[in-house]
Motif scaffolding. Sequence first.
Motif: not given
Lengths: 186, 169
Positions: A40, A43-44, A47
Amino acid sequence: MENDTTLVAEEDFLVLLQDPATRDKAFEELVSNYQERLYWHIRRIVLDHDDTDDVLQNTFIKVFRNIGGFKGDSKLYSWMYRIATNESLSFLKQKSRKLGVGSLELQEKLVEQLESDVYFEGDEIQLKLQQALAQLPEKQKLVFNMKYYQNMKYDDISAVLGTSVGALKTSYHHAVKKIEAFLTTE
Amino acid sequence: MKKKVPNFKAPEGYFEGFMDRLKDRMDEKSSIIPEDDGFGVPEGYFESFGDHLQEKLPQQGRLIQFKPWMYAAAAGIALLLLIPFTNNEPEQNFELAMSELEEYWEEADLEFAAFEISESSEWNPETLIVENPDLETDELQDYLEQELDLEDQEHLMEEDLILDYDEAL
């Protein structure tokens, strides 16, 4: 604040990770414990799911390659978060160079791609949030995501980003204000 | 002249708890920013990630176990490269060397122990980073840049975060 038991447990775990006889098993446990949190975090930053998968694998491969030389000067998790952050930012830098665009333009492109991303389930407000985040300086964005979406403590973020807690708080509140302004006015 | 004290009072203990209440307010979630940012993952992704990663650790060009036969092959290639510089009749002897090499290849015991190789080589016998051998120029450039970055990062890893951004927080 971590208690002594946690510190001892981490030291013991590090011994297992650095001993060739126990390394593989301990590494599996390490991956199992941290894969979701690191996913996470990455991913942030990048994206896209497939890009995240690549960066996450590279992060763990790098941890695996370097765990033998890890001296424990910092906590294991903050060391891994730093590797994940560096891997993610290096990935974006490469992508930006490949596409021949600047960092802001790349961020805007990545957000545009989210609209057709099957692994982005957000609606209009969430898309707008990503547009707002794309406008932020990288460090503000990192702090915001780590605090707001990963619920990390300032002390832990400080250990990862090497920035004082006071500066992080300022950064976070700047980010919140800018995002709120973007969401309400644009 | 005696200083006048304003005729106001604050609840008892108000100032003692002020900082904690302020921090709570500062940490409150925004009412405008959504709590869920909308990202999803493929079903079963985390369940299979560990196995997927394990498959990649020893293969896939990221980490490759450097096998004894690879050292033998490298030594053979090095021999072939040396021959033209050590002989006046390179072509004839090259053929001879090839046949000898082939014969050696067929008959020799190449099951070297890793420590034997490590003692005769400066290379790390355990791991060698090998990327895709069919690299295009751009990919090679990326690879080299990435590896240079990685080396830098490994030096910095214990303490520093690589950020290109100098902007004020």
